[in-house]
Design an enzyme around this catalytic site. Sequence first.
Site, PDB file in Angstrom:
ATOM      1  N   THR A  11       0.813  -1.212   0.000  1.00  0.00           N
ATOM      2  CA  THR A  11       0.000   0.000   0.000  1.00  0.00           C
ATOM      3  C   THR A  11       0.847   1.263   0.000  1.00  0.00           C
ATOM      4  O   THR A  11       0.485   2.266  -0.604  1.00  0.00           O
ATOM      5  CB  THR A  11      -0.943   0.007   1.230  1.00  0.00           C
ATOM      6  OG1 THR A  11      -1.814  -1.114   1.154  1.00  0.00           O
ATOM      7  CG2 THR A  11      -1.787   1.273   1.264  1.00  0.00           C
TER       8      THR A  11
ATOM      9  N   THR B 155      -1.144 -21.470  20.784  1.00  0.00           N
ATOM     10  CA  THR B 155      -2.485 -21.074  21.201  1.00  0.00           C
ATOM     11  C   THR B 155      -3.131 -20.147  20.180  1.00  0.00           C
ATOM     12  O   THR B 155      -2.455 -19.354  19.521  1.00  0.00           O
ATOM     13  CB  THR B 155      -2.463 -20.386  22.575  1.00  0.00           C
ATOM     14  OG1 THR B 155      -3.793 -19.942  22.898  1.00  0.00           O
ATOM     15  CG2 THR B 155      -1.518 -19.194  22.609  1.00  0.00           C
TER      16      THR B 155
END
Length: 343
Positions: free
Chosen positions: A12, A274
Amino acid sequence: MSKILIIYTGGTVGMIYDEKTKALRPIGFNEIRNNLPELYRMGIDFYVYAFNPPIDSSDMQPEIWVELASIIEDRYDRYDGFVILHGSDTMAFTASALSFMLENLSKPVILTGSQLPIGKIRTDAKENIITAMEIASTRQNGDVMVPEVCIYFDFSLFRGNRSKKYNAEKFEAFYSMNYPPLAEAGIDIKYKRQSVLPQPAQPLKVHKHLDDNVTVLKVYPGITRKAVEAILSVTGLKGVVLETFGNGNANTQPWFIESIKKVIDKGAIVVDITQCDGGSVELGKYETSQYLKEIGVVSGHDMTFEAAITKLMFVLGQDLPLEEAKRMIETPLRGELTPITEE
């Protein structure tokens, strides 16, 4: 005067609004330079290596990480630091991969980009690039401030392999839940030297072999045996990132445990991380992770997903004996994880 190499990959930051098409289009670095005259007032001797054509970060691939590592290796002795302009979507993956590939890094490699194109009036690109350049060129008593791969975004400098893009709309696109920022930019840039990796004693060693025979299994309530077996039946599979609940907990149904055990018995490495952005895996803390520990699942501790998947590619690329490769996964190599110490 510090000498910095800017590596422009795309993203971008390198987009501009085209009045004719009414859409954003990628631009070359010369147009970025024209929108950033402040670069010439910084007192930094900078040079540019531009990818042509620019790459959308969604198309980032391991072979491009190898190319980036090679660019840095080939020019390492000629520059004091490196700034990589990169799309934000996969920036944390690239930063993580480079951190493992650039062993004994003694110079800053700062990735940055923007949420708005540099041609927009309210762009965040200018501040991000200017401050990344300043960080890459700053020394104290002859030593660089951050001899590691980092991400600079919205006034914060993070360790690259501890970073994650969490917001697609705010200028504050990145955070590092399990490790403090290495620096914060306000009126002055305040470095947290106690959090920065030490200067290495050995010369730079660049690793260019990555093994992408890996996959990801993210558990969720209701996951089916058919889905799990499909993911784990990939031909040539050597590694799996297992995204579990909480501290590393997963389904305890016999078919699930057996599916994981089967792929481990074939010689694949399964790394448990996790799904939570913060916190760490503690295999065996609960009965629902004890089964995983018993069948040989490796703990990813508090690694981000981006660090876990790129580290797995890196370790598998070293062609090590299986047990040594597993130990390397659980060992902090570039500050990417915090091991759980047993009481």
